[in-house]
Design a protein around this motif. Structure first.
Motif, PDB file in Angstrom:
ATOM      1  N   MET A 271       0.742  -0.873   0.102  1.00 39.35           N
ATOM      2  CA  MET A 271      -0.114   0.326   0.053  1.00 39.35           C
ATOM      3  C   MET A 271       0.621   0.744   0.053  1.00 39.35           C
ATOM      4  SD  MET A 271      -2.598   1.537   2.687  1.00 39.35           S
ATOM      5  CE  MET A 271      -1.782   1.554   4.120  1.00 39.35           C
TER       6      MET A 271
ATOM      7  N   SER B  62      -8.838  -6.161 -14.245  1.00 38.43           N
ATOM      8  CA  SER B  62      -7.290  -6.358 -14.270  1.00 38.43           C
ATOM      9  C   SER B  62      -6.889  -8.145 -14.015  1.00 38.43           C
ATOM     10  CB  SER B  62      -6.685  -5.613 -12.901  1.00 38.43           C
ATOM     11  OG  SER B  62      -7.257  -5.954 -11.756  1.00 38.43           O
TER      12      SER B  62
ATOM     13  N   THR C 251      -4.300 -10.569 -11.994  1.00 32.62           N
ATOM     14  CA  THR C 251      -2.439 -10.816 -11.612  1.00 32.62           C
ATOM     15  C   THR C 251      -2.126 -11.565 -11.048  1.00 32.62           C
ATOM     16  OG1 THR C 251      -4.121 -11.442  -9.546  1.00 32.62           O
ATOM     17  CG2 THR C 251      -3.862  -9.206  -9.712  1.00 32.62           C
TER      18      THR C 251
ATOM     19  N   GLY D 172      -0.751 -11.109  -6.690  1.00 34.12           N
ATOM     20  CA  GLY D 172      -1.442 -10.326  -6.301  1.00 34.12           C
ATOM     21  C   GLY D 172      -1.057  -8.939  -6.885  1.00 34.12           C
TER      22      GLY D 172
ATOM     23  N   HIS E 153      -0.704  -5.133  -7.074  1.00 33.07           N
ATOM     24  CA  HIS E 153      -2.420  -4.736  -6.641  1.00 33.07           C
ATOM     25  C   HIS E 153      -2.959  -3.280  -5.528  1.00 33.07           C
ATOM     26  CE1 HIS E 153      -6.205  -4.335  -8.925  1.00 33.07           C
ATOM     27  NE2 HIS E 153      -5.824  -5.298  -9.132  1.00 33.07           N
ATOM     28  N   ASN E 154      -2.229  -3.189  -4.032  1.00 35.36           N
ATOM     29  CA  ASN E 154      -2.753  -3.029  -3.547  1.00 35.36           C
ATOM     30  C   ASN E 154      -2.306  -1.112  -3.954  1.00 35.36           C
ATOM     31  OD1 ASN E 154       0.181  -3.077  -2.983  1.00 35.36           O
ATOM     32  ND2 ASN E 154       0.365  -3.679  -0.749  1.00 35.36           N
TER      33      ASN E 154
ATOM     34  N   ILE F  24      -3.240   0.797  -5.554  1.00 36.62           N
ATOM     35  CA  ILE F  24      -4.674   1.376  -5.464  1.00 36.62           C
ATOM     36  C   ILE F  24      -5.566   0.825  -4.169  1.00 36.62           C
ATOM     37  CG2 ILE F  24      -5.208   1.708  -8.083  1.00 36.62           C
ATOM     38  CD1 ILE F  24      -7.240  -0.829  -7.464  1.00 36.62           C
ATOM     39  N   ARG F  25      -4.800   0.420  -2.622  1.00 42.61           N
ATOM     40  CA  ARG F  25      -5.815   0.116  -2.249  1.00 42.61           C
ATOM     41  C   ARG F  25      -6.173   1.625  -0.617  1.00 42.61           C
ATOM     42  NH1 ARG F  25      -3.734  -3.506   3.713  1.00 42.61           N
ATOM     43  NH2 ARG F  25      -6.274  -2.552   4.797  1.00 42.61           N
TER      44      ARG F  25
ATOM     45  N   TRP G  38      -8.877 -13.075   0.486  1.00 41.00           N
ATOM     46  CA  TRP G  38      -7.327 -13.881  -0.296  1.00 41.00           C
ATOM     47  C   TRP G  38      -7.490 -15.436   0.151  1.00 41.00           C
ATOM     48  CZ3 TRP G  38      -3.747 -13.611  -3.838  1.00 41.00           C
ATOM     49  CH2 TRP G  38      -3.260 -12.958  -4.561  1.00 41.00           C
TER      50      TRP G  38
ATOM     51  N   LEU H  12      -9.680 -17.265  -2.329  1.00 37.73           N
ATOM     52  CA  LEU H  12      -9.216 -17.102  -3.456  1.00 37.73           C
ATOM     53  C   LEU H  12      -7.721 -18.889  -3.266  1.00 37.73           C
ATOM     54  CD1 LEU H  12      -8.310 -13.840  -4.406  1.00 37.73           C
ATOM     55  CD2 LEU H  12     -10.381 -14.953  -5.691  1.00 37.73           C
TER      56      LEU H  12
ATOM     57  N   VAL I  73     -15.082  -2.818  -2.457  1.00 37.95           N
ATOM     58  CA  VAL I  73     -14.201  -2.123  -2.105  1.00 37.95           C
ATOM     59  C   VAL I  73     -14.120  -0.654  -2.540  1.00 37.95           C
ATOM     60  CG1 VAL I  73     -11.929  -2.349  -2.624  1.00 37.95           C
ATOM     61  CG2 VAL I  73     -13.084  -4.741  -2.682  1.00 37.95           C
TER      62      VAL I  73
ATOM     63  N   ASN J  35     -11.460   2.017  -3.362  1.00 35.49           N
ATOM     64  CA  ASN J  35     -10.002   2.106  -4.472  1.00 35.49           C
ATOM     65  C   ASN J  35      -9.459   3.862  -3.631  1.00 35.49           C
ATOM     66  OD1 ASN J  35      -9.682  -0.932  -4.403  1.00 35.49           O
ATOM     67  ND2 ASN J  35     -10.094  -0.355  -6.334  1.00 35.49           N
TER      68      ASN J  35
ATOM     69  N   ILE K 183     -13.760 -11.564  -8.457  1.00 33.22           N
ATOM     70  CA  ILE K 183     -12.462 -12.135  -8.650  1.00 33.22           C
ATOM     71  C   ILE K 183     -12.367 -13.410  -8.746  1.00 33.22           C
ATOM     72  CG2 ILE K 183     -10.117 -12.471  -7.990  1.00 33.22           C
ATOM     73  CD1 ILE K 183     -10.482  -9.646  -6.545  1.00 33.22           C
TER      74      ILE K 183
HETATM   75  C1  LIG Z   1      -7.358 -10.356  -8.978  1.00 39.70           C
HETATM   76  C2  LIG Z   1      -6.847  -9.712  -7.400  1.00 39.70           C
HETATM   77  C3  LIG Z   1      -7.371  -8.209  -8.004  1.00 39.70           C
HETATM   78  C4  LIG Z   1      -7.659  -7.328  -6.656  1.00 39.70           C
HETATM   79  N1  LIG Z   1      -8.375  -6.039  -6.536  1.00 39.70           N
HETATM   80  C5  LIG Z   1      -8.083  -5.142  -6.163  1.00 39.70           C
HETATM   81  C6  LIG Z   1      -8.056  -4.269  -5.604  1.00 39.70           C
HETATM   82  O1  LIG Z   1      -9.090  -3.267  -6.603  1.00 39.70           O
HETATM   83  N2  LIG Z   1      -8.087  -2.772  -4.512  1.00 39.70           N
HETATM   84  C7  LIG Z   1      -7.588  -3.298  -3.618  1.00 39.70           C
HETATM   85  O2  LIG Z   1      -7.288  -2.844  -2.323  1.00 39.70           O
HETATM   86  N3  LIG Z   1      -7.769  -4.856  -3.380  1.00 39.70           N
HETATM   87  C8  LIG Z   1      -6.903  -5.358  -4.242  1.00 39.70           C
HETATM   88  N4  LIG Z   1      -6.637  -7.010  -4.660  1.00 39.70           N
HETATM   89  C9  LIG Z   1      -6.038  -7.286  -3.301  1.00 39.70           C
HETATM   90  C10 LIG Z   1      -4.917  -6.998  -2.937  1.00 39.70           C
HETATM   91  O3  LIG Z   1      -3.758  -7.664  -3.829  1.00 39.70           O
HETATM   92  C11 LIG Z   1      -4.087  -6.497  -1.379  1.00 39.70           C
HETATM   93  O4  LIG Z   1      -4.186  -7.958  -1.053  1.00 39.70           O
HETATM   94  C12 LIG Z   1      -4.871  -5.553  -0.867  1.00 39.70           C
HETATM   95  O5  LIG Z   1      -4.995  -4.232  -1.895  1.00 39.70           O
HETATM   96  C13 LIG Z   1      -4.915  -5.287   0.547  1.00 39.70           C
HETATM   97  O6  LIG Z   1      -3.371  -4.752   0.117  1.00 39.70           O
HETATM   98  P1  LIG Z   1      -2.462  -5.812   2.069  1.00 39.70           P
HETATM   99  O7  LIG Z   1      -2.430  -7.632   1.012  1.00 39.70           O
HETATM  100  O8  LIG Z   1      -0.761  -4.835   1.610  1.00 39.70           O
HETATM  101  O9  LIG Z   1      -2.567  -5.224   3.365  1.00 39.70           O
HETATM  102  C14 LIG Z   1      -7.061  -7.774  -5.631  1.00 39.70           C
HETATM  103  C15 LIG Z   1      -6.040  -9.329  -6.161  1.00 39.70           C
HETATM  104  C16 LIG Z   1      -6.246  -9.858  -6.747  1.00 39.70           C
HETATM  105  C17 LIG Z   1      -5.701 -11.563  -6.384  1.00 39.70           C
END
Ligand SMILES: Cc1cc2nc3c(=O)[nH]c(=O)nc-3n(C[C@H](O)[C@H](O)[C@H](O)COP(=O)(O)O)c2cc1C
Length: 107
Positions: free
Chosen positions: A1, A22, A24, A28, A53-54, A56-57, A70, A73, A83, A85, A99
């Protein structure tokens, strides 16, 4: 993040018929995204591809949302949820996320 975000109160809205897509790897890391995803995020393709992907967290999101995501998945199940973003310039947007894990033949 991303750290030290200067969050704005600006909420962006979009045409819901335009899908933000998207893809991944299993950890992620963003492998690909469509132009709508890119435009919404405000990042360049170069900044997005190979980033986690984080990128855009939104910091206001509770960690348990992603823990549940997770868990599903990793159990090879799809996940759906709402979610919030964060764009590159720290505006925010909500997505109705769907997802689905995919697998190659090796599993
Ligand atoms: C296909 C896919 C799409 C994701 N989309 C988002 C998203 O739109 N926003 C987001 O914050 N995390 C998304 N994630 C989860 C992030 O990988 C991540 O776990 C999350 O942002 C939390 O961050 P952290 O693991 O550093 O705490 C997605 C994961 C996957 C596998």
């Amino acid at each position: 993040m991303r750290q030290n975000l200067q969050l704005t109160e600006q909420q962006r809205s979009f045409d819901p018929s335009q899908r933000r897509i998207s893809a991944t790897d299993a950890k992620g890391k963003i492998l690909n995204c469509n132009d709508v995803f890119k435009a919404t995020s405000g990042f360049t393709r170069k900044e997005l591809i190979d980033s986690q992907h984080n990128i855009i967290r939104h910091p206001g999101m509770q960690p348990h949302v992603y823990e549940h995501m997770w868990r599903c998945l990793k159990a090879k199940k799809s996940w759906m949820g709402i979610v919030k973003n964060c764009c590159k310039i720290d505006d925010q947007y909500w997505v109705d996320a769907h997802i689905t894990p995919t697998f190659n033949k090796a599993g």
